[in-house]
Write an enzyme that holds these catalytic residues in place. Structure first.
Site, PDB file in Angstrom:
ATOM      1  N   ASN A 206     -94.594  21.612  26.320  1.00  0.00           N
ATOM      2  CA  ASN A 206     -94.042  20.248  26.348  1.00  0.00           C
ATOM      3  C   ASN A 206     -95.120  19.178  26.141  1.00  0.00           C
ATOM      4  O   ASN A 206     -94.811  17.987  26.115  1.00  0.00           O
ATOM      5  CB  ASN A 206     -93.282  19.987  27.660  1.00  0.00           C
ATOM      6  CG  ASN A 206     -94.184  20.054  28.885  1.00  0.00           C
ATOM      7  OD1 ASN A 206     -95.391  20.185  28.761  1.00  0.00           O
ATOM      8  ND2 ASN A 206     -93.586  19.978  30.056  1.00  0.00           N
TER       9      ASN A 206
ATOM     10  N   THR B 147    -101.418  34.549  40.000  1.00  0.00           N
ATOM     11  CA  THR B 147    -102.639  33.985  40.585  1.00  0.00           C
ATOM     12  C   THR B 147    -103.007  34.658  41.900  1.00  0.00           C
ATOM     13  O   THR B 147    -102.129  35.151  42.626  1.00  0.00           O
ATOM     14  CB  THR B 147    -102.435  32.472  40.841  1.00  0.00           C
ATOM     15  OG1 THR B 147    -103.494  31.984  41.656  1.00  0.00           O
ATOM     16  CG2 THR B 147    -101.140  32.177  41.563  1.00  0.00           C
TER      17      THR B 147
ATOM     18  N   TYR C 255     -98.004  26.056  45.344  1.00  0.00           N
ATOM     19  CA  TYR C 255     -98.369  26.602  44.027  1.00  0.00           C
ATOM     20  C   TYR C 255     -98.314  28.133  44.067  1.00  0.00           C
ATOM     21  O   TYR C 255     -97.618  28.772  43.263  1.00  0.00           O
ATOM     22  CB  TYR C 255     -99.773  26.103  43.627  1.00  0.00           C
ATOM     23  CG  TYR C 255    -100.389  26.901  42.516  1.00  0.00           C
ATOM     24  CD1 TYR C 255     -99.765  26.969  41.267  1.00  0.00           C
ATOM     25  CD2 TYR C 255    -101.579  27.611  42.707  1.00  0.00           C
ATOM     26  CE1 TYR C 255    -100.324  27.736  40.244  1.00  0.00           C
ATOM     27  CE2 TYR C 255    -102.140  28.358  41.686  1.00  0.00           C
ATOM     28  CZ  TYR C 255    -101.509  28.425  40.459  1.00  0.00           C
ATOM     29  OH  TYR C 255    -102.056  29.178  39.463  1.00  0.00           O
TER      30      TYR C 255
ATOM     31  N   PHE D 181    -108.145  35.039  39.158  1.00  0.00           N
ATOM     32  CA  PHE D 181    -108.984  34.336  40.116  1.00  0.00           C
ATOM     33  C   PHE D 181    -109.378  33.028  39.404  1.00  0.00           C
ATOM     34  O   PHE D 181    -108.496  32.404  38.824  1.00  0.00           O
ATOM     35  CB  PHE D 181    -110.090  35.270  40.611  1.00  0.00           C
ATOM     36  CG  PHE D 181    -109.489  36.265  41.605  1.00  0.00           C
ATOM     37  CD1 PHE D 181    -108.517  37.176  41.205  1.00  0.00           C
ATOM     38  CD2 PHE D 181    -109.801  36.201  42.944  1.00  0.00           C
ATOM     39  CE1 PHE D 181    -107.885  38.025  42.126  1.00  0.00           C
ATOM     40  CE2 PHE D 181    -109.181  37.053  43.871  1.00  0.00           C
ATOM     41  CZ  PHE D 181    -108.224  37.951  43.459  1.00  0.00           C
TER      42      PHE D 181
ATOM     43  N   ASP E 293    -106.837  25.165  50.705  1.00  0.00           N
ATOM     44  CA  ASP E 293    -107.927  25.990  50.151  1.00  0.00           C
ATOM     45  C   ASP E 293    -108.291  27.151  51.072  1.00  0.00           C
ATOM     46  O   ASP E 293    -108.802  26.932  52.170  1.00  0.00           O
ATOM     47  CB  ASP E 293    -109.201  25.133  50.004  1.00  0.00           C
ATOM     48  CG  ASP E 293    -109.309  24.460  48.653  1.00  0.00           C
ATOM     49  OD1 ASP E 293    -108.557  24.822  47.733  1.00  0.00           O
ATOM     50  OD2 ASP E 293    -110.175  23.568  48.530  1.00  0.00           O
TER      51      ASP E 293
HETATM   52  N1  UDP Z   1    -114.053  22.027  44.747  1.00  0.00           N
HETATM   53  C1  UDP Z   1    -114.988  21.100  45.186  1.00  0.00           C
HETATM   54  N2  UDP Z   1    -115.140  19.947  44.460  1.00  0.00           N
HETATM   55  C2  UDP Z   1    -114.418  19.670  43.338  1.00  0.00           C
HETATM   56  C3  UDP Z   1    -113.469  20.635  42.911  1.00  0.00           C
HETATM   57  C4  UDP Z   1    -113.306  21.798  43.645  1.00  0.00           C
HETATM   58  O1  UDP Z   1    -115.666  21.299  46.190  1.00  0.00           O
HETATM   59  O2  UDP Z   1    -114.592  18.601  42.736  1.00  0.00           O
HETATM   60  C5  UDP Z   1    -113.907  23.295  45.488  1.00  0.00           C
HETATM   61  C6  UDP Z   1    -112.493  23.581  45.967  1.00  0.00           C
HETATM   62  O3  UDP Z   1    -112.246  22.981  47.211  1.00  0.00           O
HETATM   63  C7  UDP Z   1    -112.499  25.116  46.008  1.00  0.00           C
HETATM   64  C8  UDP Z   1    -113.451  25.517  44.875  1.00  0.00           C
HETATM   65  O4  UDP Z   1    -114.231  24.347  44.609  1.00  0.00           O
HETATM   66  O5  UDP Z   1    -113.065  25.555  47.234  1.00  0.00           O
HETATM   67  C9  UDP Z   1    -112.729  25.920  43.609  1.00  0.00           C
HETATM   68  O6  UDP Z   1    -111.752  24.926  43.339  1.00  0.00           O
HETATM   69  P1  UDP Z   1    -111.010  24.816  41.941  1.00  0.00           P
HETATM   70  O7  UDP Z   1    -110.135  23.600  42.033  1.00  0.00           O
HETATM   71  O8  UDP Z   1    -111.994  24.863  40.822  1.00  0.00           O
HETATM   72  O9  UDP Z   1    -110.142  26.131  41.846  1.00  0.00           O
HETATM   73  P2  UDP Z   1    -109.054  26.777  42.865  1.00  0.00           P
HETATM   74  O10 UDP Z   1    -109.813  27.794  43.655  1.00  0.00           O
HETATM   75  O11 UDP Z   1    -108.446  25.701  43.679  1.00  0.00           O
HETATM   76  O12 UDP Z   1    -108.071  27.398  41.917  1.00  0.00           O
END
Ligand code: UDP
Length: 323
Positions: free
Chosen positions: A32, A117, A141, A169, A279
């Site tokens: 989309n 995921t 999610y 992952f 998280d």
């Molecule tokens: N994270 C962070 N700062 C950022 C973005 C992400 O500290 O600007 C941390 C986030 O809290 C998580 C890890 O990095 O612990 C990976 O986050 P991301 O959003 O890349 O992927 P997710 O694991 O959520 O799919």
């Protein structure tokens, strides 16, 4: 094979499309363009602009195209956003995805490779995580992705659909042409690289009081081309069921920032910010099943290599896909 790729204008879908085409498959992208980019759709693919939440549009696309298989990437995929707006996630990732299945049934398409995921595992009891770990999502999610896995499991029993669930992952990296461009960007690696590009002053580290060696969250980062290759293996073999896709190595937020400092030569200032809701502290894959059953061999497992690919793409596309 003729493959119907939902979300083929998004980050992971665009690169899977490129790799499928390189291997000689035909690709129809269904997207989309809400969060994806037209420029991210490989020229060799055809593009249908459509929304999974529109049942008629979705079914029509499948019955017209009659693909051999579906790769389903289109979804909302942000943990934080899903905590604030859960219904958005269920409407798009579950209800929309059900329309896709209805279209598959009408068009007699059996095979679906689904982007699932590790967020379906929630806060796992045993790390590294195997496919048999309990699935208790910690955010909407992950819940929405688990719900669609369950939908597909019933369709497998009742309608002969052959689903493969690829539980990713942390997808990262890029190819020469295609990379990560989200607005707003929430992912760690592109946010770190934005600082190195001079587009942000510092990177925020969400929480440094987790029960991990340096207090920051640990993730398993996997190169996008390796992810795409697993999809192609899952498509071409006679496979069904769930596979974790990760390297089996965990890196903390601090470690990722340190590697990015080394690669970019930039000091990348960072600051500790509050934890981000939803998280889990540690997510690391046990991906032996994918290696053994799919014959998957990740080629870019090293974090330095992954960040180098991402850095090359972001330097060549400092404004993402925007002209
Ligand atoms: N994270 C962070 N700062 C950022 C973005 C992400 O500290 O600007 C941390 C986030 O809290 C998580 C890890 O990095 O612990 C990976 O986050 P991301 O959003 O890349 O992927 P997710 O694991 O959520 O799919």
């Amino acid at each position: 094979m003729k493959v119907f790729v939902t979300g083929g204008a998004g980050y992971i879908g665009s690169i899977a499309t490129e790799q499928l085409l390189d291997k000689g498959h035909e690709v129809v992208v269904f997207d989309n363009l809400e969060r994806g980019h037209r420029e991210a759709v490989d020229d060799r693919a055809s593009l249908i602009i459509g929304d999974l939440r529109n049942r008629d549009e979705t079914i029509r696309a499948l019955t017209t195209e009659k693909p051999d298989a579906v790769m389903h990437f289109a979804a909302y995929a942000l943990v934080g956003e899903s905590m604030e707006h859960p219904m958005m996630y269920f409407r798009n990732n579950v209800e929309g995805a059900c329309h896709l299945v209805e279209g598959m049934l009408e068009a007699s398409v059996k095979k679906i490779i689904f982007s699932s995921t590790c967020a379906t595992y929630g806060e796992p009891e045993i790390v590294p995580i195997t496919e048999s770990e309990k699935q208790v999502p910690a955010n909407p999610y992950g819940q929405s992705k688990l719900m669609f896995e369950q939908v597909l499991n019933w369709c497998r029993q009742r309608s002969g659909i052959e689903p493969v669930f690829l539980r990713y992952f942390n997808a990262c990296g890029a190819t020469k042409k295609f990379g990560e461009d989200h607005d707003p960007e929430t992912h760690l690696i592109p946010n770190v690289l934005r600082v190195a590009l001079g587009q942000a002053e510092k990177v925020m580290m969400f929480g440094d009081d987790y029960d991990t060696p340096d207090g920051t969250c640990i993730r398993d980062y996997i190169h996008i081309v390796d992810l795409a290759q697993a999809h192609i293996l899952a498509l071409t073999g006679d496979h069904t069921g769930a596979f974790n896709l990760g390297n089996g190595d965990g890196y903390s937020v601090k470690e990722v920032i340190d590697v990015a400092r080394e690669i970019t030569g930039h000091e990348i200032p960072s600051e500790v910010a509050p934890r981000r809701p939803g998280d889990p502290p540690r997510l690391i894959a046990a991906a032996d099943k994918a290696r053994k059953v799919l014959g998957w061999k990740p080629q870019f497992a090293d974090l330095k290599t992954i960040i180098q690919y991402a850095w090359d793409w972001h330097q060549a596309h400092p404004n993402g896909y925007a002209k």
